[in-house]
Design a protein around this motif. Structure first.
Motif, short mmCIF file in Angstrom:
data_model
loop_
_atom_site.label_atom_id
_atom_site.label_comp_id
_atom_site.label_asym_id
_atom_site.label_seq_id
_atom_site.Cartn_x
_atom_site.Cartn_y
_atom_site.Cartn_z
N ILE A 58 -21.47 0.26 -65.65
CA ILE A 58 -20.19 0.83 -65.85
C ILE A 58 -19.99 2.25 -65.60
N VAL A 59 -20.99 2.90 -65.98
CA VAL A 59 -20.91 4.35 -65.80
C VAL A 59 -20.97 4.65 -64.08
N ALA A 60 -22.14 3.85 -63.60
CA ALA A 60 -22.43 4.02 -62.44
C ALA A 60 -21.06 3.80 -61.56
N LYS A 61 -20.54 2.60 -61.82
CA LYS A 61 -19.20 2.11 -60.99
C LYS A 61 -18.16 3.45 -61.36
N ARG A 62 -18.17 4.08 -62.24
CA ARG A 62 -17.01 5.23 -62.39
C ARG A 62 -17.41 6.10 -61.67
N LEU A 63 -18.84 6.48 -61.34
CA LEU A 63 -19.13 7.58 -60.66
C LEU A 63 -19.44 7.17 -59.01
N HIS A 64 -18.89 6.03 -58.84
CA HIS A 64 -18.99 5.44 -57.45
C HIS A 64 -20.38 5.37 -56.88
N ILE A 65 -21.40 5.17 -57.72
CA ILE A 65 -22.48 4.95 -57.28
C ILE A 65 -22.87 3.55 -56.98
N PRO A 66 -23.28 3.15 -55.59
CA PRO A 66 -23.27 1.89 -55.38
C PRO A 66 -24.30 0.88 -56.28
N LEU A 67 -23.87 -0.35 -56.38
CA LEU A 67 -24.75 -1.11 -57.17
C LEU A 67 -26.05 -1.25 -56.46
N SER A 68 -26.16 -1.18 -55.21
CA SER A 68 -27.57 -1.21 -54.48
C SER A 68 -28.40 -0.38 -55.01
N ASP A 69 -28.03 1.07 -55.43
CA ASP A 69 -28.71 2.24 -55.96
C ASP A 69 -29.07 1.89 -57.28
N VAL A 70 -28.24 1.52 -58.17
CA VAL A 70 -28.37 0.99 -59.49
C VAL A 70 -29.59 0.00 -59.56
N ALA A 71 -29.35 -0.89 -58.59
CA ALA A 71 -30.51 -2.03 -58.51
C ALA A 71 -31.73 -1.28 -58.07
N ASP A 72 -31.89 -0.34 -57.39
CA ASP A 72 -33.21 0.16 -57.15
C ASP A 72 -33.67 1.14 -58.26
N VAL A 73 -32.88 1.65 -59.12
CA VAL A 73 -33.15 2.31 -60.30
C VAL A 73 -33.78 1.15 -61.36
N PHE A 74 -32.81 0.29 -61.38
CA PHE A 74 -33.24 -0.98 -62.41
C PHE A 74 -34.71 -1.62 -62.14
N ALA A 75 -35.06 -1.79 -60.69
CA ALA A 75 -36.00 -2.36 -60.38
C ALA A 75 -37.28 -1.74 -60.82
N THR A 76 -37.21 -0.59 -61.34
CA THR A 76 -38.26 0.26 -61.95
C THR A 76 -38.53 -0.06 -63.46
N LEU A 77 -37.49 -0.96 -63.87
CA LEU A 77 -37.31 -0.92 -65.55
C LEU A 77 -38.06 -2.40 -65.87
N PRO A 78 -38.49 -2.62 -67.09
CA PRO A 78 -38.82 -3.89 -67.32
C PRO A 78 -37.82 -4.86 -67.68
N GLN A 89 -35.85 8.02 -69.47
CA GLN A 89 -35.93 9.46 -69.14
C GLN A 89 -36.37 9.60 -67.42
N ARG A 90 -37.18 8.41 -67.03
CA ARG A 90 -37.40 8.45 -65.57
C ARG A 90 -36.14 8.35 -64.79
N VAL A 91 -35.54 7.06 -65.38
CA VAL A 91 -34.13 6.70 -64.74
C VAL A 91 -33.24 7.74 -64.78
N SER A 92 -33.30 8.53 -65.78
CA SER A 92 -32.26 9.79 -66.10
C SER A 92 -32.34 10.72 -64.92
N ARG A 93 -34.00 11.03 -64.67
CA ARG A 93 -34.00 12.05 -63.68
C ARG A 93 -33.72 11.75 -62.22
N ALA A 94 -34.05 10.59 -61.92
CA ALA A 94 -33.63 9.92 -60.58
C ALA A 94 -32.13 10.22 -60.48
N TRP A 95 -31.47 9.67 -61.31
CA TRP A 95 -29.97 9.87 -61.38
C TRP A 95 -29.63 11.05 -61.26
N ARG A 96 -30.14 11.90 -62.06
CA ARG A 96 -29.65 13.40 -62.04
C ARG A 96 -30.01 13.93 -60.73
N LYS A 97 -30.84 13.69 -60.03
CA LYS A 97 -31.17 14.27 -58.96
C LYS A 97 -29.93 13.81 -57.68
#
Length: 159
Positions: A58-78, A89-97
């Protein structure tokens, strides 16, 4: 009583908690962004930790972050258990950048628009919007100079 991240929630509970429609949840599941199991009566059952994933979508959509970018980040999560604090924290750093890069691109665009359009001159030599004789058509669709301005050093505002 503290909620257990491994608790299971029905799709109705997920909808109530997130405000996301069932069709959107099904879409996110097909895209591999969230996961569910089948419960009694073949009903989708979600782990409680999927609430955080859905909230981030939901937050990513508000920030116009493509779902493909969300998928890339989520792929690193269990997917089979709640991510740890270190995972988030790792995901947060990636998105912060990524957000910092977007912020810089927006600031460069603002500078270009203010410098070029804001002055009203639309200089034939300096304006990034002009395209005499359609010479830029080979570089792709749209305002290619502005789209690619993120790759150029900033222009001085003094003549």
């Amino acid at each position: 009583m503290r909620a257990n991240p491994d608790d299971r929630l029905t799709i109705g509970e997920i909808i109530r908690r997130t405000g996301v429609s069932a069709s959107a949840l099904h879409f996110y599941e097909r895209k591999g962004l969230i996961f569910s199991e089948r419960g009694t009566g073949n009903q989708r059952i979600f782990s409680r930790h999927m609430l955080r994933r859905i909230s981030l979508i939901i937050v990513a959509k508000r920030l116009h972050i493509p779902l493909s970018d969300v998928a890339d980040v989520f792929a690193t999560l269990p997917a089979d258990h709640a991510p740890t604090h270190k995972d988030w924290q790792r995901v947060s750093r990636a998105w912060r950048k990524q957000l910092q890069e977007r912020r810089r691109a927006i600031e460069r665009l603002e500078h270009e628009l203010t410098g070029c359009i804001g002055c009203g001159c639309l200089s034939m030599k300096a304006c990034l919007l002009l395209n005499p004789d359609d010479t830029l058509q080979g570089r792709g669709p749209g305002p290619v100079r502005l789209q690619n301005s993120a790759d150029r050093p900033r222009r001085s505002s003094t003549p």
